[in-house]
Design a protein around this motif. Sequence first.
Motif, PDB file in Angstrom:
ATOM      1  N   LEU A   1      71.480  16.108 -20.722  1.00 30.38           N
ATOM      2  CA  LEU A   1      72.549  16.884 -21.355  1.00 30.38           C
ATOM      3  C   LEU A   1      73.470  17.494 -20.294  1.00 30.38           C
ATOM      4  O   LEU A   1      74.695  17.428 -20.428  1.00 30.38           O
ATOM      5  CB  LEU A   1      71.984  17.977 -22.260  1.00 30.38           C
ATOM      6  CG  LEU A   1      73.039  18.802 -23.003  1.00 30.38           C
ATOM      7  CD1 LEU A   1      73.958  17.914 -23.854  1.00 30.38           C
ATOM      8  CD2 LEU A   1      72.383  19.864 -23.849  1.00 30.38           C
ATOM      9  N   LEU A   2      72.900  18.039 -19.239  1.00 28.53           N
ATOM     10  CA  LEU A   2      73.736  18.633 -18.190  1.00 28.53           C
ATOM     11  C   LEU A   2      74.531  17.563 -17.451  1.00 28.53           C
ATOM     12  O   LEU A   2      75.692  17.779 -17.091  1.00 28.53           O
ATOM     13  CB  LEU A   2      72.875  19.447 -17.227  1.00 28.53           C
ATOM     14  CG  LEU A   2      72.204  20.673 -17.854  1.00 28.53           C
ATOM     15  CD1 LEU A   2      71.340  21.385 -16.830  1.00 28.53           C
ATOM     16  CD2 LEU A   2      73.219  21.610 -18.470  1.00 28.53           C
ATOM     17  N   GLN A   3      73.933  16.415 -17.241  1.00 25.92           N
ATOM     18  CA  GLN A   3      74.642  15.289 -16.612  1.00 25.92           C
ATOM     19  C   GLN A   3      75.825  14.861 -17.496  1.00 25.92           C
ATOM     20  O   GLN A   3      76.936  14.659 -17.005  1.00 25.92           O
ATOM     21  CB  GLN A   3      73.659  14.125 -16.434  1.00 25.92           C
ATOM     22  CG  GLN A   3      74.220  12.922 -15.735  1.00 25.92           C
ATOM     23  CD  GLN A   3      73.158  11.832 -15.664  1.00 25.92           C
ATOM     24  OE1 GLN A   3      72.708  11.322 -16.692  1.00 25.92           O
ATOM     25  NE2 GLN A   3      72.752  11.490 -14.444  1.00 25.92           N
TER      26      GLN A   3
ATOM     27  N   GLU B   1      62.122   6.474 -27.337  1.00 25.34           N
ATOM     28  CA  GLU B   1      61.122   6.321 -28.400  1.00 25.34           C
ATOM     29  C   GLU B   1      61.129   7.524 -29.353  1.00 25.34           C
ATOM     30  O   GLU B   1      60.960   7.364 -30.556  1.00 25.34           O
ATOM     31  CB  GLU B   1      59.735   6.150 -27.759  1.00 25.34           C
ATOM     32  CG  GLU B   1      58.662   5.754 -28.715  1.00 25.34           C
ATOM     33  CD  GLU B   1      58.820   4.343 -29.279  1.00 25.34           C
ATOM     34  OE1 GLU B   1      58.279   4.103 -30.378  1.00 25.34           O
ATOM     35  OE2 GLU B   1      59.482   3.492 -28.657  1.00 25.34           O
ATOM     36  N   VAL B   2      61.346   8.705 -28.813  1.00 24.48           N
ATOM     37  CA  VAL B   2      61.340   9.932 -29.623  1.00 24.48           C
ATOM     38  C   VAL B   2      62.502   9.931 -30.625  1.00 24.48           C
ATOM     39  O   VAL B   2      62.364  10.383 -31.758  1.00 24.48           O
ATOM     40  CB  VAL B   2      61.435  11.192 -28.725  1.00 24.48           C
ATOM     41  CG1 VAL B   2      61.537  12.459 -29.554  1.00 24.48           C
ATOM     42  CG2 VAL B   2      60.257  11.260 -27.765  1.00 24.48           C
ATOM     43  N   PHE B   3      63.656   9.379 -30.198  1.00 25.44           N
ATOM     44  CA  PHE B   3      64.873   9.484 -31.002  1.00 25.44           C
ATOM     45  C   PHE B   3      65.292   8.189 -31.677  1.00 25.44           C
ATOM     46  O   PHE B   3      66.315   8.160 -32.359  1.00 25.44           O
ATOM     47  CB  PHE B   3      66.019  10.005 -30.121  1.00 25.44           C
ATOM     48  CG  PHE B   3      65.853  11.443 -29.743  1.00 25.44           C
ATOM     49  CD1 PHE B   3      66.312  12.453 -30.566  1.00 25.44           C
ATOM     50  CD2 PHE B   3      65.213  11.797 -28.560  1.00 25.44           C
ATOM     51  CE1 PHE B   3      66.146  13.785 -30.220  1.00 25.44           C
ATOM     52  CE2 PHE B   3      65.047  13.126 -28.205  1.00 25.44           C
ATOM     53  CZ  PHE B   3      65.508  14.117 -29.040  1.00 25.44           C
TER      54      PHE B   3
ATOM     55  N   PHE C   1      75.869  12.062 -25.052  1.00 21.55           N
ATOM     56  CA  PHE C   1      74.514  12.447 -24.665  1.00 21.55           C
ATOM     57  C   PHE C   1      73.471  11.601 -25.397  1.00 21.55           C
ATOM     58  O   PHE C   1      72.564  11.036 -24.778  1.00 21.55           O
ATOM     59  CB  PHE C   1      74.306  13.932 -24.944  1.00 21.55           C
ATOM     60  CG  PHE C   1      72.879  14.372 -24.913  1.00 21.55           C
ATOM     61  CD1 PHE C   1      72.160  14.367 -23.729  1.00 21.55           C
ATOM     62  CD2 PHE C   1      72.245  14.804 -26.069  1.00 21.55           C
ATOM     63  CE1 PHE C   1      70.833  14.779 -23.694  1.00 21.55           C
ATOM     64  CE2 PHE C   1      70.927  15.219 -26.043  1.00 21.55           C
ATOM     65  CZ  PHE C   1      70.220  15.200 -24.853  1.00 21.55           C
ATOM     66  N   TYR C   2      73.584  11.502 -26.706  1.00 20.42           N
ATOM     67  CA  TYR C   2      72.568  10.763 -27.456  1.00 20.42           C
ATOM     68  C   TYR C   2      72.629   9.266 -27.188  1.00 20.42           C
ATOM     69  O   TYR C   2      71.625   8.570 -27.332  1.00 20.42           O
ATOM     70  CB  TYR C   2      72.611  11.105 -28.946  1.00 20.42           C
ATOM     71  CG  TYR C   2      71.852  12.385 -29.228  1.00 20.42           C
ATOM     72  CD1 TYR C   2      70.465  12.430 -29.126  1.00 20.42           C
ATOM     73  CD2 TYR C   2      72.515  13.564 -29.548  1.00 20.42           C
ATOM     74  CE1 TYR C   2      69.760  13.593 -29.358  1.00 20.42           C
ATOM     75  CE2 TYR C   2      71.819  14.738 -29.778  1.00 20.42           C
ATOM     76  CZ  TYR C   2      70.432  14.741 -29.686  1.00 20.42           C
ATOM     77  OH  TYR C   2      69.729  15.902 -29.902  1.00 20.42           O
TER      78      TYR C   2
ATOM     79  N   SER D   1      68.435  10.100 -37.730  1.00 18.59           N
ATOM     80  CA  SER D   1      69.377   9.787 -38.799  1.00 18.59           C
ATOM     81  C   SER D   1      70.763   9.539 -38.218  1.00 18.59           C
ATOM     82  O   SER D   1      71.090  10.038 -37.134  1.00 18.59           O
ATOM     83  CB  SER D   1      69.437  10.937 -39.805  1.00 18.59           C
ATOM     84  OG  SER D   1      70.269  11.970 -39.328  1.00 18.59           O
ATOM     85  N   PRO D   2      71.584   8.804 -38.947  1.00 19.63           N
ATOM     86  CA  PRO D   2      72.957   8.563 -38.470  1.00 19.63           C
ATOM     87  C   PRO D   2      73.765   9.855 -38.295  1.00 19.63           C
ATOM     88  O   PRO D   2      74.716   9.889 -37.537  1.00 19.63           O
ATOM     89  CB  PRO D   2      73.576   7.692 -39.569  1.00 19.63           C
ATOM     90  CG  PRO D   2      72.434   7.146 -40.350  1.00 19.63           C
ATOM     91  CD  PRO D   2      71.285   8.097 -40.179  1.00 19.63           C
ATOM     92  N   ASP D   3      73.365  10.913 -38.981  1.00 21.61           N
ATOM     93  CA  ASP D   3      74.082  12.195 -38.901  1.00 21.61           C
ATOM     94  C   ASP D   3      73.512  13.144 -37.842  1.00 21.61           C
ATOM     95  O   ASP D   3      74.025  14.251 -37.668  1.00 21.61           O
ATOM     96  CB  ASP D   3      74.047  12.903 -40.262  1.00 21.61           C
ATOM     97  CG  ASP D   3      74.906  12.203 -41.296  1.00 21.61           C
ATOM     98  OD1 ASP D   3      75.919  11.585 -40.907  1.00 21.61           O
ATOM     99  OD2 ASP D   3      74.557  12.282 -42.488  1.00 21.61           O
ATOM    100  N   HIS D   4      72.464  12.725 -37.141  1.00 23.43           N
ATOM    101  CA  HIS D   4      71.795  13.603 -36.181  1.00 23.43           C
ATOM    102  C   HIS D   4      72.763  14.169 -35.139  1.00 23.43           C
ATOM    103  O   HIS D   4      72.765  15.377 -34.889  1.00 23.43           O
ATOM    104  CB  HIS D   4      70.653  12.852 -35.478  1.00 23.43           C
ATOM    105  CG  HIS D   4      69.894  13.690 -34.513  1.00 23.43           C
ATOM    106  ND1 HIS D   4      68.866  14.514 -34.897  1.00 23.43           N
ATOM    107  CD2 HIS D   4      70.018  13.846 -33.165  1.00 23.43           C
ATOM    108  CE1 HIS D   4      68.387  15.133 -33.840  1.00 23.43           C
ATOM    109  NE2 HIS D   4      69.063  14.756 -32.767  1.00 23.43           N
ATOM    110  N   VAL D   5      73.562  13.321 -34.554  1.00 21.28           N
ATOM    111  CA  VAL D   5      74.481  13.751 -33.492  1.00 21.28           C
ATOM    112  C   VAL D   5      75.453  14.809 -34.019  1.00 21.28           C
ATOM    113  O   VAL D   5      75.661  15.849 -33.385  1.00 21.28           O
ATOM    114  CB  VAL D   5      75.245  12.546 -32.903  1.00 21.28           C
ATOM    115  CG1 VAL D   5      76.316  12.993 -31.930  1.00 21.28           C
ATOM    116  CG2 VAL D   5      74.274  11.584 -32.231  1.00 21.28           C
ATOM    117  N   LYS D   6      76.011  14.553 -35.186  1.00 24.68           N
ATOM    118  CA  LYS D   6      76.949  15.502 -35.790  1.00 24.68           C
ATOM    119  C   LYS D   6      76.251  16.826 -36.098  1.00 24.68           C
ATOM    120  O   LYS D   6      76.793  17.897 -35.827  1.00 24.68           O
ATOM    121  CB  LYS D   6      77.543  14.913 -37.069  1.00 24.68           C
ATOM    122  CG  LYS D   6      78.506  15.849 -37.800  1.00 24.68           C
ATOM    123  CD  LYS D   6      79.034  15.256 -39.078  1.00 24.68           C
ATOM    124  CE  LYS D   6      77.958  15.332 -40.125  1.00 24.68           C
ATOM    125  NZ  LYS D   6      78.398  15.129 -41.496  1.00 24.68           N
TER     126      LYS D   6
END
Length: 159
Positions: free
Chosen positions: A95-97, A36-38, A24-25, A42-47
């Motif tokens: 996210l749903l996709q 631009e927002v994301f 997703f990310y 941080s490298p840990d954001h997804v986790k």
Amino acid sequence: MKNIPTLYEWAGDMPTFENLFAKFYTKVLKDDLLGEVFKNMSPDHVKHVAHFVAEVFGGDKLYTTEDGGSHAHMIGKHIGKMLTEEKRQRWVHLLLQTADEVGLKSDPEFRSAFVGYIEWGTRLAVINSTLTDNPMHTNEPMPKWGWGETGGPYLSDKN
């Protein structure tokens, strides 16, 4: 009475959530509206997001124990971001996709609960993104999301 699985158990396991949010990310960062927002996440954001959602859905408390997070901490990440309804809708759409692409369970009951939480959480994010101070107290509980019980995410016998 049958033992009803949590949303987390029904979805799979922690790798299910980590895979969903990693893919997703990747999409989010390439998106014209959301990139631009994301871009400086941080490298840990997804986790952290995978751990947060998994915990809300009844999984292990990795967000609050390993990541040192809380619901107030997650709310705080959105303060001052000035998110728009258009950005919220794009985030939900991607996210749903992605959920479909990675094979997240697609039965109507699970998807209804999943979408319900995503709608609730993203609408809170937009509201909180216009604030300058975090409205949550650090001792407020993590939300718990289930199969559609009345009472919302804070009023549950499981708390």
